[in-house]
Structures are given as structure tokens and as C-alpha cells.
Design a protein around this motif. Structure first.
Motif, PDB file in Angstrom:
ATOM      1  N   TYR A 223      47.150  34.425  37.931  1.00  0.00           N
ATOM      2  CA  TYR A 223      46.218  33.611  38.715  1.00  0.00           C
ATOM      3  C   TYR A 223      44.968  33.312  37.891  1.00  0.00           C
ATOM      4  O   TYR A 223      44.437  32.194  37.913  1.00  0.00           O
ATOM      5  N   GLY A 224      44.501  34.327  37.163  1.00  0.00           N
ATOM      6  CA  GLY A 224      43.330  34.127  36.313  1.00  0.00           C
ATOM      7  C   GLY A 224      43.596  33.103  35.226  1.00  0.00           C
ATOM      8  O   GLY A 224      42.737  32.262  34.909  1.00  0.00           O
ATOM      9  N   ARG A 225      44.806  33.150  34.634  1.00  0.00           N
ATOM     10  CA  ARG A 225      45.159  32.182  33.591  1.00  0.00           C
ATOM     11  C   ARG A 225      45.229  30.768  34.183  1.00  0.00           C
ATOM     12  O   ARG A 225      44.779  29.801  33.551  1.00  0.00           O
ATOM     13  N   ALA A 226      45.776  30.640  35.372  1.00  0.00           N
ATOM     14  CA  ALA A 226      45.857  29.332  36.022  1.00  0.00           C
ATOM     15  C   ALA A 226      44.454  28.761  36.246  1.00  0.00           C
ATOM     16  O   ALA A 226      44.212  27.571  36.016  1.00  0.00           O
ATOM     17  N   LEU A 227      43.518  29.611  36.661  1.00  0.00           N
ATOM     18  CA  LEU A 227      42.154  29.152  36.911  1.00  0.00           C
ATOM     19  C   LEU A 227      41.415  28.834  35.617  1.00  0.00           C
ATOM     20  O   LEU A 227      40.539  27.951  35.601  1.00  0.00           O
ATOM     21  N   SER A 228      41.747  29.531  34.547  1.00  0.00           N
ATOM     22  CA  SER A 228      41.108  29.211  33.270  1.00  0.00           C
ATOM     23  C   SER A 228      41.586  27.855  32.745  1.00  0.00           C
ATOM     24  O   SER A 228      40.821  27.131  32.099  1.00  0.00           O
ATOM     25  N   LEU A 229      42.840  27.510  33.018  1.00  0.00           N
ATOM     26  CA  LEU A 229      43.364  26.214  32.609  1.00  0.00           C
ATOM     27  C   LEU A 229      42.913  25.093  33.532  1.00  0.00           C
ATOM     28  O   LEU A 229      42.741  23.954  33.108  1.00  0.00           O
ATOM     29  N   HIS A 230      42.720  25.430  34.809  1.00  0.00           N
ATOM     30  CA  HIS A 230      42.360  24.411  35.807  1.00  0.00           C
ATOM     31  C   HIS A 230      41.349  25.053  36.768  1.00  0.00           C
ATOM     32  O   HIS A 230      41.723  25.570  37.815  1.00  0.00           O
ATOM     33  N   PRO A 231      40.078  25.034  36.435  1.00  0.00           N
ATOM     34  CA  PRO A 231      39.056  25.751  37.221  1.00  0.00           C
ATOM     35  C   PRO A 231      38.945  25.299  38.676  1.00  0.00           C
ATOM     36  O   PRO A 231      38.417  26.056  39.506  1.00  0.00           O
ATOM     37  N   ALA A 232      39.399  24.097  39.004  1.00  0.00           N
ATOM     38  CA  ALA A 232      39.290  23.610  40.383  1.00  0.00           C
ATOM     39  C   ALA A 232      40.596  23.772  41.157  1.00  0.00           C
ATOM     40  O   ALA A 232      40.791  23.135  42.192  1.00  0.00           O
ATOM     41  N   TYR A 233      41.489  24.615  40.699  1.00  0.00           N
ATOM     42  CA  TYR A 233      42.803  24.821  41.314  1.00  0.00           C
ATOM     43  C   TYR A 233      42.636  25.780  42.494  1.00  0.00           C
ATOM     44  O   TYR A 233      42.473  26.985  42.324  1.00  0.00           O
ATOM     45  N   VAL A 234      42.692  25.259  43.719  1.00  0.00           N
ATOM     46  CA  VAL A 234      42.329  26.056  44.895  1.00  0.00           C
ATOM     47  C   VAL A 234      43.418  27.033  45.330  1.00  0.00           C
ATOM     48  O   VAL A 234      43.122  28.063  45.948  1.00  0.00           O
ATOM     49  N   GLN A 235      44.696  26.738  45.058  1.00  0.00           N
ATOM     50  CA  GLN A 235      45.762  27.648  45.507  1.00  0.00           C
ATOM     51  C   GLN A 235      45.651  29.037  44.882  1.00  0.00           C
ATOM     52  O   GLN A 235      45.724  30.046  45.595  1.00  0.00           O
ATOM     53  N   PRO A 236      45.484  29.161  43.541  1.00  0.00           N
ATOM     54  CA  PRO A 236      45.298  30.514  43.005  1.00  0.00           C
ATOM     55  C   PRO A 236      44.004  31.173  43.481  1.00  0.00           C
ATOM     56  O   PRO A 236      43.944  32.406  43.594  1.00  0.00           O
ATOM     57  N   MET A 237      42.964  30.377  43.763  1.00  0.00           N
ATOM     58  CA  MET A 237      41.747  30.965  44.330  1.00  0.00           C
ATOM     59  C   MET A 237      42.050  31.635  45.664  1.00  0.00           C
ATOM     60  O   MET A 237      41.626  32.767  45.930  1.00  0.00           O
ATOM     61  N   ASN A 238      42.795  30.928  46.498  1.00  0.00           N
ATOM     62  CA  ASN A 238      43.140  31.453  47.816  1.00  0.00           C
ATOM     63  C   ASN A 238      43.986  32.723  47.701  1.00  0.00           C
ATOM     64  O   ASN A 238      43.709  33.738  48.352  1.00  0.00           O
ATOM     65  N   ASN A 239      45.018  32.687  46.865  1.00  0.00           N
ATOM     66  CA  ASN A 239      45.904  33.841  46.740  1.00  0.00           C
ATOM     67  C   ASN A 239      45.219  35.022  46.075  1.00  0.00           C
ATOM     68  O   ASN A 239      45.440  36.176  46.451  1.00  0.00           O
ATOM     69  N   LEU A 240      44.393  34.743  45.072  1.00  0.00           N
ATOM     70  CA  LEU A 240      43.650  35.814  44.417  1.00  0.00           C
ATOM     71  C   LEU A 240      42.644  36.432  45.386  1.00  0.00           C
ATOM     72  O   LEU A 240      42.431  37.649  45.389  1.00  0.00           O
ATOM     73  N   GLY A 241      42.048  35.593  46.230  1.00  0.00           N
ATOM     74  CA  GLY A 241      41.148  36.113  47.259  1.00  0.00           C
ATOM     75  C   GLY A 241      41.862  37.058  48.202  1.00  0.00           C
ATOM     76  O   GLY A 241      41.311  38.089  48.615  1.00  0.00           O
ATOM     77  N   ASN A 242      43.110  36.744  48.544  1.00  0.00           N
ATOM     78  CA  ASN A 242      43.895  37.635  49.409  1.00  0.00           C
ATOM     79  C   ASN A 242      44.135  38.988  48.759  1.00  0.00           C
ATOM     80  O   ASN A 242      44.064  40.038  49.403  1.00  0.00           O
ATOM     81  N   ILE A 243      44.473  38.960  47.461  1.00  0.00           N
ATOM     82  CA  ILE A 243      44.717  40.226  46.750  1.00  0.00           C
ATOM     83  C   ILE A 243      43.438  41.070  46.700  1.00  0.00           C
ATOM     84  O   ILE A 243      43.464  42.284  46.932  1.00  0.00           O
ATOM     85  N   LEU A 244      42.325  40.428  46.394  1.00  0.00           N
ATOM     86  CA  LEU A 244      41.052  41.157  46.346  1.00  0.00           C
ATOM     87  C   LEU A 244      40.685  41.703  47.721  1.00  0.00           C
ATOM     88  O   LEU A 244      40.136  42.814  47.839  1.00  0.00           O
ATOM     89  N   LYS A 245      40.975  40.940  48.764  1.00  0.00           N
ATOM     90  CA  LYS A 245      40.725  41.416  50.134  1.00  0.00           C
ATOM     91  C   LYS A 245      41.538  42.679  50.411  1.00  0.00           C
ATOM     92  O   LYS A 245      41.029  43.661  50.949  1.00  0.00           O
ATOM     93  N   GLY A 246      42.815  42.653  50.029  1.00  0.00           N
ATOM     94  CA  GLY A 246      43.667  43.817  50.243  1.00  0.00           C
ATOM     95  C   GLY A 246      43.218  45.026  49.458  1.00  0.00           C
ATOM     96  O   GLY A 246      43.452  46.167  49.866  1.00  0.00           O
ATOM     97  N   ALA A 247      42.574  44.785  48.304  1.00  0.00           N
ATOM     98  CA  ALA A 247      42.076  45.885  47.473  1.00  0.00           C
ATOM     99  C   ALA A 247      40.711  46.365  47.921  1.00  0.00           C
ATOM    100  O   ALA A 247      40.139  47.271  47.299  1.00  0.00           O
ATOM    101  N   GLY A 248      40.175  45.795  48.995  1.00  0.00           N
ATOM    102  CA  GLY A 248      38.877  46.212  49.514  1.00  0.00           C
ATOM    103  C   GLY A 248      37.697  45.570  48.814  1.00  0.00           C
ATOM    104  O   GLY A 248      36.544  45.922  49.100  1.00  0.00           O
ATOM    105  N   LYS A 249      37.938  44.621  47.916  1.00  0.00           N
ATOM    106  CA  LYS A 249      36.846  43.945  47.213  1.00  0.00           C
ATOM    107  C   LYS A 249      36.455  42.706  48.014  1.00  0.00           C
ATOM    108  O   LYS A 249      36.686  41.563  47.622  1.00  0.00           O
ATOM    109  N   LEU A 250      35.825  42.975  49.152  1.00  0.00           N
ATOM    110  CA  LEU A 250      35.565  41.899  50.106  1.00  0.00           C
ATOM    111  C   LEU A 250      34.545  40.891  49.598  1.00  0.00           C
ATOM    112  O   LEU A 250      34.655  39.694  49.863  1.00  0.00           O
TER     113      LEU A 250
END
Length: 789
Positions: free
Chosen positions: A547-574
Motif C-alpha cells: 500500500y505504501g509503494r502504491a501511494l509513493s507511485l500515485h500519492p492521490a490514490y484513495v483506495q490504498p489510503m482507505n485500506n491502509l487506514g483500516n489496517i492502522l485502525k485495527g492496530a490501534g493507531k487511530l
């Protein structure tokens, strides 16, 4: 009723041979090669005889094409649902028996409403109908059945192409005559072409397979309208023409490209049936003709009635084309689909010249995929094909080469002295180019950069051109005929090998996505899909990296932002999750999933008012969103608004009757509030909608047990245990039921089973102790009622 016109071009011998000696020589060549019944002594006879392949019956030629097609892609038969299959098949409600068939005619290919502003306007109801048949026949989503149908369809299309090629080149074989070698080689080459892997191995590619099937049937029907008689006359049947137009509509209902068969029929009528010389006609129109110049008009042997008949047929085809396009536009709601620059960057480039150059570069890449199908990828967007923005970019040579090649082929066809060669080249070019027209960004803007599946029908024209080139080489170099045959077999073997390998990559998402890294390493969507696949398999560490690599290639790519946000939420990094999700909705304000996930994060942080606004914003952008209603209900429960929570969950179940979590929460909420009868009623509705769900069975069994309906409760507990026999709390609560019911020995066994699975459960331990004391006293004294877990 039919009209006869003498001298049909499909039955005339070529009129442009250089004298009787050449005609005699051609006839002798055909007699030696067993080609009686073919198109006189034209170059077709000589070219076909020169091809390095043995003669065989037409039935065997069709069988060979079908067999090679199946062998090239059979490895995909047991593959999973991958990539777009998850939305068009797995998540498509139109496949389910409970969805009325009428929905197929108002929904798009993905199961969404065609009238929605988010729809891609892909209207393919007949393709979805075959998916529904697969679902019914296999009793659900069994991918093997779906894949086998695709392989079978490709085999049928490949066999059918033999007849199409015979018609295009003008082969008139009679019963018992040998197969047309040109058609045989072209159909085999088409059958094994690796570019078909996406259409055959990907279930959604069935749209292309069905479209090609009815495309070819429509063309064959149109050609059947011109039936030769014993005296060489032609009989034009209106019935066959009507059938052809009908089949073209059927092809269009399978995929949009189907309408282009009308253009092929029109070209066939003009070139093969009416014998029009386009170059001569153009010169005549420009008043450049001279003595001895061949200048034919759309007539047969100068008969005005045939000229009128030709014009009427062309008008009928044009009317059918316009009517189909108008109906398609009406179905789309009078508007084109909305795409973004990420879908098709060339269409959004600044400046007309930049767009034209990049469109032509994409045409060149499509041509290269047909010539050298080693460079294949499931997705070509997001950096895979950078835009040409300067004249110094060397890639600008590619469209120049393409148009030089097409121009040379066209000029060769138009200036050919032999009518048969002109016919073959022109119709092969029409078959190559016309089916590709809807994807050319000319008539409408498309939602992709490159898509291998759109080349499925065009590959037939490519195969016919390659076969024609091989035959011309064989005629020019008869001494090397065997070598040319070996080279052709080597090409077919390479194609088969590549098709098998590519089909294997389409068997799973992991292999498919990984293969794309070697072709398009800078494609952000490739990295995103690998990350998503890793997250689905529980490998969050790998998912975060991709997901990080996708965002580095395309900083405005909202789908990996959304999915990465979900993972961080699950890890307690609210905090980090909220920042990422806020950025996603700022970039794409109508991104409903990101708004919902933002609301979940805000709810977890205790920011209830802001979370409610995020949920409501998501629902404003997507009214049919059961998961959002479910999470909104959880928020209302947290802020002590049980009535609102109940209403939100009820809405979720109305929109998605299979939403077991919403059903479960409604039953639990009513149970806890003391509304036992209502809880039991909702529980019955839940089990009707989601029968066999062990979690719901357990929840409803608890309610019935508290109501004293022991026998009904026991039945549900036992069904829940069949679905999940290792759930310690299921056994523990069944023990409570038996304890209250007075069936003490059965209660003891249930308690002991639960404690073996989970020895530290305090509730079960206490209840088990109560039961043991009661059994030890061996008395009828009443003990304290056990406590439910």
C-alpha cells in the motif's frame, strides 16, 4: 421473396488474370491439390495451395481449431474467481435466484443500477444471464463450472471462425471438397493466441466470448443471404438478412462491440458480393478516370435493379446500426459513463494534439500485443503507460510505424490487380479494425488504457492477415515451403506455450498480480492489488508495504489510503488512521467507503458527533449501504440511543437481507431490553433470511431458552453446534438450558465438554459446581437457578 442478379462476385472467376496461360496454370494447380469447387483459378487457389499444411475435410479443420483452443487454455479450468470476477460474479446480486430476472434488464454488468451516476454503463444482460445459469447449475459460486463454460465457448468461436474465414476469402468448397487451408491456419492461429487469456481464463471475459460468437453467427447469416444457383446467379434472401441483424443485436446485448458486425456485413456486401473496387470508385468520383481504367460502381454487370438492391441493403444495415446505437444510448440514460484521469489518462490530457498522439500510441501498443503477446498485464493504468508529452519522446515512432504498416496493407489491397487478393486483404483489415473501434476513444471515452480482452475479435483479422502473408511468401519462395511450415508450427507452439503459462497465472490473484510486477512495475494499481490480496490472507505486514509503494507511485490514490487506514485502525493507531482517511475524502469527497471508515475511527476515539456526521455523509453519497447503517447502529448504541440503533440495523437488513451482524445485534438489543417476544419474532425472520448461520442460531436459542421454550431452544443449539462444534460457549449455554430444564446428566456432559475446550471460563465453572452439589445431595431440593453465560 428474393432477387436474382447474374454475375455475383462470390461466384465469378477472377477477371484480372494475365491471359489464358495463367488461368490454365491456376486450374492445373488446383486440380493437383484437390481444390475443386473453390473460387475458380484466382490467386486464392494458388495461395491456398502454397500454404504448408496438408489438405483435410472441413469438419476435421473445425475440430482441430476447437481442440487447439481448448488445449491452450484448459489449465485455467480449476482457477479461482480473480480480479473483476469478485464484483461482476461473486458480488453480483443478479446471479442469485431470489433476484427477479427483470433486474438483469435494468442493471449494469456489475449488478448496480444502470441509472446510477456511478455506473460504468456496461449493459450486458445476456452475459449476466449465462452467469446466473452457471450459478443455478452448480448450486452456487463454483468457479470450475464458470471456467469450463468459457473454455467451451472459446473452442466454439475458434471452430466457427473457420467458416467466417472461408466466406471472407471467397472459398466455395462443395460437399466432399477439402478444407480451405487459409481458413484452417487462421482459425488455429486465432485459437491459440495468448492475448485471449484474459477473455478465456477470466470469468468476466465471457462477455467477449459471447459477443464474438454472435458476431460471427450474424456475419455467417448475412453471407448466407447470397446463395449461388447452378447458373452462377445469386439469390438474396431477406430472411437471412433479418436474422443477421437480430443476431447483431444479441451480440450487442452480450457486449457493446457486437454492433460493429453490421459494418463488416456492409463491407462484405460491397466488396465480395457487389464487387466494388474502392480505389476505382474513388477515382471515378473525383473525375480522374481515363481510358482503360477500371471504375466499377455498386452494380453487378451494370444492372440497375441490382444497384438499387445493393443500396437498399446498405440502407437497411445503416438503419439497424443507428437503431442499435440509439437504443444503447437510451438504455444508458442519455449520458456517457463518468471516468477519471486514473482510468484513462490520455482522454484527460491537455491539448487536442497530445490526446491524438497518445491515442495513436495506444493503438500501436494494441497492435504490438497481437504481434508479440509476451507483454501481458491484467491492468495497464496508473503509470503503466506514461503519456507522451514531448516531440522528443522516442515512443512517437510507434504510431508512425503502425500507420505506415496499415497504409501499406491498405494500398496493397486497393491496388491489387487480382480481385481475390483485394477482397481478402480489405475484409481482413475490416475484421481487424472495426471490432476495435468502440475502444478507440473516438466515439466514446473508455474507462481503460489498454485492455487485452477488447482485442478478442480483432485477433481474427490479425490471424487472417498473417496467414495471407505466409501464403504469399510460400508462393514467392516455393523451395522454402517446408521451412515456412516449420516456422509457422514453431510460432503456434510458442503461442500455445505462452497461452498455457498465462492461463496458469490467471488461476489465482496472487499469481496474476505478481506477474504484473514484471510488466508494469510502476503501476500503482498492481501494488495496491498485491497489498489487498495480502491483507485478505492475513499478511498485514506485506499489505502495508505494498500500500505504501502504491501511494509513493500515485500519492492521490484513495483506495490504498482507505485500506491502509483500516489496517492502522485495527492496530490501534487511530490518530494515523484518521489522518489517512481524512486525506482520502479530501481528494475524493464522494468516497463513501472512506467516509464510513472515518466514522468508525472517530467512534472508536469517542468523537461521537463527528462520527455520526461521517456516517451520514457516506449515506448521502451511497444510499444503498447496509454496512454503513450497521456501523451507524453501533454508534447509536454507544450513545444510548437504542431506538435509533434498532432502526439503523433494520434498514441494513432491508437493504441486505443476508447481513447477519445486523440481524444478530437486533435480537441481542431486544433481548437485553426485555422485549423477548419481539426478539423471538426478529430471530425467526433472521433465520429465514440467513438459514444455517450458527451465530444467529445460538443467539435466538438463548432468547427462546430464557422464555422457557426449552425444546425449541435445544433444537437451535444443536443446529448451531453442527455448524461450529468447537465453540465452548455453545456447549456451556446448552448446559445451562439442560440445567434449567431438569435434564441434569445432559447438563453435566455439556458443562464438561465446554470446560475441556475452555477450562478457565468462570461462568461455566460456577454453574458446573452448582450442578455437582445438586447431584451429590441426591435430593429433590431446589437449588439456585444457574446463571447464563
Amino acid at each position: 421473396m428474393s432477387r436474382r442478379c447474374d454475375g455475383d462476385a462470390t461466384t465469378r472467376a477472377a477477371t484480372q488474370t494475365r491471359g489464358g496461360a495463367r488461368t490454365a496454370k491456376a486450374s492445373q494447380a488446383m486440380a493437383q491439390d484437390g481444390g475443386e469447387g473453390a473460387l475458380g483459378a484466382s490467386s486464392l487457389d494458388l495461395d491456398d495451395a502454397a500454404l504448408p499444411v496438408p489438405s483435410m475435410p472441413p469438419a476435421l479443420a473445425r475440430a482441430l481449431a476447437a481442440l487447439t483452443a481448448a488445449l491452450s487454455f484448459i489449465v485455467s479450468y480449476d482457477g479461482a474467481f480473480v480480479f473483476d470476477d469478485s464484483e461482476a460474479v461473486v458480488g453480483n446480486k443478479d446471479l442469485k435466484p431470489e433476484t427477479p430476472l427483470s433486474s438483469l434488464w435494468i442493471d449494469d454488468f456489475w449488478g448496480g443500477r444502470l441509472s446510477s451516476n456511478t455506473s460504468h454503463k456496461s449493459y450486458r444482460p445476456l452475459t449476466v444471464l449465462t452467469f446466473r445459469f452457471n450459478y443455478w447449475a452448480s448450486g452456487g459460486l463454483n468457479p470450475t463450472g464458470f471456467h469450463l463454460v468459457n473454455i467451451a465457448l472459446h473452442s466454439v468461436v475458434s471452430a466457427l471462425l473457420y467458416d467466417v474465414c472461408c466466406l471472407l476469402v471467397g472459398w466455395r468448397g462443395s460437399r466432399g471438397s477439402p478444407a480451405c487451408r487459409t481458413a484452417l491456419l487462421a482459425s488455429v492461429m486465432f485459437a491459440v493466441h495468448p492475448v485471449h487469456a484474459e477473455s478465456v481464463a477470466g470469468v468476466v471475459g465471457r462477455a467477449d466470448l459471447l459477443c464474438a460468437l454472435f458476431f460471427f453467427l450474424s456475419f455467417i447469416s448475412y453471407a448466407a443471404a447470397f446463395t449461388g444457383s447452378e447458373h452462377g446467379a445469386a439469390s438474396v434472401s431477406a430472411t437471412w438478412i433479418v436474422l443477421s441483424v437480430t443476431l447483431s443485436a444479441v451480440a450487442t446485448l452480450c457486449k457493446e462491440q457486437g454492433v460493429t458486425v453490421i459494418a463488416l456485413c456492409s463491407a462484405y456486401d460491397a466488396i465480395a458480393v457487389s464487387g466494388i473496387d474502392p480505389l476505382g470508385l474513388a477515382k471515378s468520383a473525383l473525375h480522374l478516370g481515363g481510358v482503360g481504367m477500371r471504375s466499377k460502381v455498386p452494380t453487378v454487370q451494370g444492372r440497375r435493379g441490382c444497384t438499387l438492391a445493393f443500396a437498399c441493403r446498405q440502407a437497411a444495415l445503416a438503419t439497424a446500426l443507428l437503431a442499435t446505437l440509439a437504443a444503447r444510448w437510451w438504455v444508458m440514460g442519455g449520458g456517457a459513463p463518468a471516468f477519471t484521469p486514473d482510468d484513462n489518462p490520455a482522454a484527460f490530457a491537455d491539448g487536442l494534439l497530445t490526446r491524438v498522439v497518445n491515442y495513436n500510441y495506444l493503438y500501436a501498443l494494441n497492435a504490438w500485443l497481437l504481434l508479440d503477446p509476451q507483454w501481458l498485464c491484467f491492468d495497464w493504468s496508473m503509470g503503466c503507460v506514461p503519456l507522451i508529452s514531448a516531440a522528443s519522446d522516442w515512443r512517437i515512432v510507434a504510431p508512425l510505424c503502425l500507420w505506415l504498416a496499415l497504409g501499406a496493407l491498405s494500398l496493397r489491397a486497393l491496388r491489387a490487380r487480382d480481385e481475390s487478393e483485394r477482397r481478402r486483404l480489405l475484409l481482413a483489415l475490416v475484421l481487424l479494425l472495426v471490432p476495435f473501434a468502440p475502444a478507440a476513444n473516438v466515439l466514446v471515452r473508455v474507462g481503460f488504457v489498454l485492455a487485452e480482452r477488447v482485442l478478442y475479435t480483432s485477433a481474427a483479422g490479425h490471424a487472417l492477415l498473417v496467414t495471407h502473408g505466409l501464403s504469399r511468401l510460400a508462393r514467392r519462395c516455393p523451395r522454402h515451403k517446408r521451412l515456412l511450415g516449420v516456422l509457422w508450427l514453431l510460432l503456434v507452439a510458442l503461442h500455445v506455450s505462452r497461452s498455457v503459462h498465462r492461463s496458469a497465472q490467471w488461476r489465482s490473484e496472487e499469481e496474476l498480480f505478481s506477474s504484473a510486477l514484471h510488466v508494469c512495475p510502476r503501476n500503482a494499481k498492481v501494488h495496491y492489488n498485491i497489498g489487498k490480496n495480502s491483507a485478505d490472507n492475513g499478511d498485514e505486514r506485506t499489505a502495508i508495504a505494498y500500500y505504501g509503494r502504491a501511494l509513493s507511485l500515485h500519492p492521490a490514490y484513495v483506495q490504498p489510503m482507505n485500506n491502509l487506514g483500516n489496517i492502522l485502525k485495527g492496530a490501534g493507531k487511530l490518530h494515523e488512521a484518521e489522518q489517512l482517511l481524512r486525506r482520502a475524502v479530501q481528494i475524493q469527497p464522494d468516497f463513501a467507503a472512506a467516509w464510513m471508515n472515518l466514522g468508525i475511527v472517530q467512534n472508536s476515539r469517542g468523537d461521537f458527533l463527528t462520527a455520526e456526521q461521517s456516517f451520514l455523509t457516506a449515506l448521502r453519497h451511497r444510499k444503498q449501504y447496509p454496512d454503513c447503517y450497521y456501523n451507524l447502529g453501533r454508534l447509536y448504541l454507544d450513545v444510548q440511543r437504542p431506538a435509533d440503533a434498532l432502526e439503523a440495523w433494520r434498514t441494513a437488513t432491508l437493504q441486505q437481507p443476508l447481513h447477519r451482524l445486523a440481524w444478530n445485534n437486533m435480537v441481542v438489543l431486544l433481548d437485553n431490553s426485555g422485549s423477548m417476544e419481539e426478539a423471538a419474532r426478529i430471530g425467526r425472520l433472521a433465520l429465514q433470511s440467513v438459514p444455517g448461520d450458527h451465530g444467529l442460531l445460538f443467539t435466538v436459542a438463548n432468547v427462546l431458552g430464557k422464555m422457557g421454550r426449552f425444546q425449541d431452544s435445544e433444537g437451535l443449539y444443536l443446529q448451531a453446534l453442527k455448524g461450529n462444534p468447537n465453540a465452548a460457549n455453545y456447549h456451556g449455554n446448552l448446559g445451562v438450558l439442560y440445567h434449567r430444564w431438569g435434564r441434569l446428566e445432559e447438563a453435566r456432559r455439556s458443562y464438561e465438554t465446554s470446560l475441556r475446550m475452555e477450562p478457565g471460563d468462570p461462568g461455566v465453572r460456577d454453574n458446573y459446581g452448582l450442578l455437582l452439589r445438586r447431584l451429590a445431595r441426591d435430593t429433590a431440593a431446589t437449588v439456585s437457578p444457574p446463571r447464563a453465560d
